[in-house]
Write a protein that holds these residues in place. Structure first.
Motif, PDB file in Angstrom:
ATOM      1  N   HIS A  85       0.599  -1.729   0.461  1.00 47.44           N
ATOM      2  CA  HIS A  85       0.321  -0.219   0.349  1.00 47.44           C
ATOM      3  C   HIS A  85       0.879   0.721  -0.101  1.00 47.44           C
ATOM      4  O   HIS A  85       2.630   1.284   0.212  1.00 47.44           O
ATOM      5  N   SER A  86       0.392   2.653  -0.125  1.00 49.30           N
ATOM      6  CA  SER A  86       1.386   3.635  -0.924  1.00 49.30           C
ATOM      7  C   SER A  86       0.660   4.475   0.021  1.00 49.30           C
ATOM      8  O   SER A  86      -1.069   4.588   0.390  1.00 49.30           O
ATOM      9  N   TYR A  87       1.271   5.282   0.892  1.00 57.72           N
ATOM     10  CA  TYR A  87       0.462   6.408   1.484  1.00 57.72           C
ATOM     11  C   TYR A  87       1.230   7.947   1.660  1.00 57.72           C
ATOM     12  O   TYR A  87       2.039   7.969   1.504  1.00 57.72           O
ATOM     13  N   ARG A  88       0.248   8.502   2.190  1.00 59.09           N
ATOM     14  CA  ARG A  88       0.692   9.988   2.596  1.00 59.09           C
ATOM     15  C   ARG A  88       0.775  10.947   3.714  1.00 59.09           C
ATOM     16  O   ARG A  88      -0.439   9.727   4.123  1.00 59.09           O
ATOM     17  N   PHE A  89       1.110  10.897   4.313  1.00 53.04           N
ATOM     18  CA  PHE A  89       1.572  11.528   5.392  1.00 53.04           C
ATOM     19  C   PHE A  89       0.473  12.756   5.789  1.00 53.04           C
ATOM     20  O   PHE A  89       1.812  13.276   4.995  1.00 53.04           O
ATOM     21  N   PHE A  90       0.431  13.156   6.981  1.00 52.47           N
ATOM     22  CA  PHE A  90      -0.683  14.833   7.396  1.00 52.47           C
ATOM     23  C   PHE A  90      -0.195  15.002   8.685  1.00 52.47           C
ATOM     24  O   PHE A  90      -0.237  14.602   9.701  1.00 52.47           O
ATOM     25  N   SER A  91       0.477  16.391   9.459  1.00 54.66           N
ATOM     26  CA  SER A  91       0.010  16.914  10.073  1.00 54.66           C
ATOM     27  C   SER A  91      -0.647  17.332  10.738  1.00 54.66           C
ATOM     28  O   SER A  91      -1.987  17.554   9.427  1.00 54.66           O
ATOM     29  N   ILE A  92      -1.100  16.895  12.361  1.00 53.14           N
ATOM     30  CA  ILE A  92      -2.455  16.813  12.860  1.00 53.14           C
ATOM     31  C   ILE A  92      -2.496  19.039  13.037  1.00 53.14           C
ATOM     32  O   ILE A  92      -3.286  18.865  13.157  1.00 53.14           O
ATOM     33  N   LEU A  93      -1.464  18.971  12.923  1.00 52.89           N
ATOM     34  CA  LEU A  93      -1.431  20.491  13.717  1.00 52.89           C
ATOM     35  C   LEU A  93      -1.417  21.388  12.873  1.00 52.89           C
ATOM     36  O   LEU A  93      -2.434  22.453  13.741  1.00 52.89           O
TER      37      LEU A  93
END
Lengths: 211, 280
Positions: free
Chosen positions: A201-209
């Motif tokens: 699987h390929s993911y993107r990661f996001f800041s929650i701040l």
């Protein structure tokens, strides 16, 4: 019969709702603030913390996904460890089990000093939580240096991939995947599946701040 | 004995608790601190609950009698059959009289009332006020949460009092409940534990009767805070006592007394107090 303007409104509302629920739209994350000062400026006991926890979890549940609840300590003068554990740490413990889906929590505090006892409780529970203050952001609780370094990069870039992070950190892709995977498990960043890259699987990661 | 303090009260307690008939002579006492006052209060209750006679000769010092009276001690022991506490004419410097703590719902209100009484006497910095309130919140709520965790104590008699001195603010909190050993014994693996062992686990390791890691650690944090502020912390439970000040910190053997009794003495400079000295 619908009047034209109302019909347009409904179409726009439907489109907006659709957009809000589109995966990958972190900037459209449902964001709310939960003010702890509504329970008093000096809090308090475990009993008071339990009452606050019930309300906090209700507020979390009412967020659309993806959603982020900022627990504001604005106006709080005393945050005792007992209250902090019951109200915040126990709520966060439930959040990281996945019980609340694609939702997140952060602390927002004018000063970091007030969060000391909360940080101690999170540490005892081996958890970590993001805290934004007037001086920037910090991690409350327990998080290793390398993990913090990775988290800082995600926050700095707002949205990124493991490949990009691995390159910036100068580490192997798999090692980076483990780090961001753990950060996502701890609910310190948001992970979103964007497809397949070969067998994985390929993911993107996001800041929650700063979505 | 002329001074009833954290350092001397145990000599008196030994006699009160163990002997079947006791003449308690306080006539030469010229100074009592809040910790000793609360222990004296509980010791009288302890004798009364067991219908053991206790004849008390109260201090000759009108000032000490006045202070004890203003601290609510006379009211506390009113129904006790001993010689009455002498009426006094002087106005003492009593700060916060003996207060009962039984329900968790009352804890925040009581901590605020203590804070208000102190801040009426001195202009305090917000930082120090809040730090002391946090200490009080944790110590006060321990009484309803832990002192009768077994449900077998009829009344743990949770008490608190506070006094200011020329160099310090002195907070005392005490109960006659199951004590730290009784509390930790509720954890399966800790059933055979001594008072000394229990005290060490709670104060130095931050353990509590709960397996859940979020519970516990409050007394350890208070100990760290008191040390940071060059204060004094005494925690007594059963037959053991932790004494921590700027110079030393160790666990000592003391005569048995049920429950947990705590003294926190903090230098006045921590509170930013520069005012005129007050002493009792």
């Amino acid at each position: 019969m619908l009047c034209a303007s109302h019909a347009v409104y409904l179409v726009l509302r439907e489109r907006r709702l659709t957009i809000d629920r589109l995966p990958g739209s972190m900037n459209r994350m449902d964001k709310h603030t939960f003010r702890l000062a509504s329970f008093g400026v000096r809090v308090g006991t475990r009993l008071e913390g339990k009452i606050a926890r019930e309300k906090l979890l209700t507020a979390l549940e009412t967020l659309s996904e993806p959603g982020r609840l900022a627990i504001s300590l604005d106006g709080i003068e005393v945050l005792s460890g007992s209250f902090a554990d019951e109200a915040v740490a126990l709520s966060y413990a439930r959040l990281i089990t996945g019980e609340y889906g694609d939702r997140y929590m952060i602390i927002r505090s004018p000063v970091l000093e007030i969060t000391e006892d909360l940080s101690s409780k999170l540490e005892r529970r081996r958890m970590a939580m993001l805290c934004s203050s007037n001086d920037g952001w910090d991690v409350l609780g327990l998080l290793g240096t390398q993990m913090k370094e990775t988290l800082a990069l995600v926050i700095d870039r707002r949205e990124t991939t493991a490949k990009e992070l691995a390159s910036l950190l100068g580490i192997r892709h798999n090692a980076c995947l483990r780090r961001v995977g753990r950060l996502a498990e701890l609910r310190l960043i948001r992970r979103e599946e964007v497809g397949l890259a070969g067998p994985h699987h390929s993911y993107r990661f996001f800041s929650i701040l700063n979505p | 004995m002329t001074r009833l303090t954290v350092k001397t009260i145990d000599q008196l307690l030994d006699g009160i608790v163990l002997r079947r008939s006791v003449q308690l002579d306080l006539s030469s006492v010229e100074f009592v601190d809040p910790y000793a006052l609360l222990l004296l209060d509980l010791a009288v209750r302890y004798r009364r609950a067991r219908q053991l006679p206790l004849r008390v000769q109260w201090p000759r010092s009108h000032y000490v009698c006045g202070w004890m009276d203003d601290m609510g001690f006379a009211k506390e022991v009113r129904s006790f059959r001993g010689s009455p506490l002498e009426p006094h004419l002087l106005t003492s410097s009593a700060l916060q009289p003996i207060t009962h703590i039984s329900k968790e719902e009352d804890v925040s209100r009581l901590a605020s009332a203590f804070d208000l009484r102190l801040s009426k006497r001195y202009p305090l910095t917000n930082e120090s006020r809040n730090a002391l309130v946090k200490v009080m919140l944790e110590l006060f709520q321990n009484i309803p949460q832990h002192s009768n965790a077994t449900g077998k104590v009829e009344d743990p008699h949770g008490l608190a009092a506070m006094q200011d001195y020329t160099d310090s603010i002195f907070l005392a909190v005490a109960d006659m409940g199951i004590g730290l050993r009784g509390s930790l014994s509720l954890r399966d693996k800790l059933a055979p534990i001594s008072d000394k062992g229990a005290l060490k686990k709670v104060v130095f390791e931050g353990m509590s009767r709960f397996v859940d890691p979020g519970h516990g650690g409050e007394l350890r944090r208070i100990a760290q805070l008191v040390r940071k502020w060059d204060g004094l912390l005494v925690i007594r439970s059963g037959e053991a006592l932790v004494y921590m000040d700027v110079e030393q910190g160790d666990v000592y053997d003391v005569p048995f007394f049920p429950g947990v009794q705590i003294a926190v003495r903090l230098p006045r400079r921590v509170f930013g107090i520069e005012g005129a000295p007050v002493d009792n």
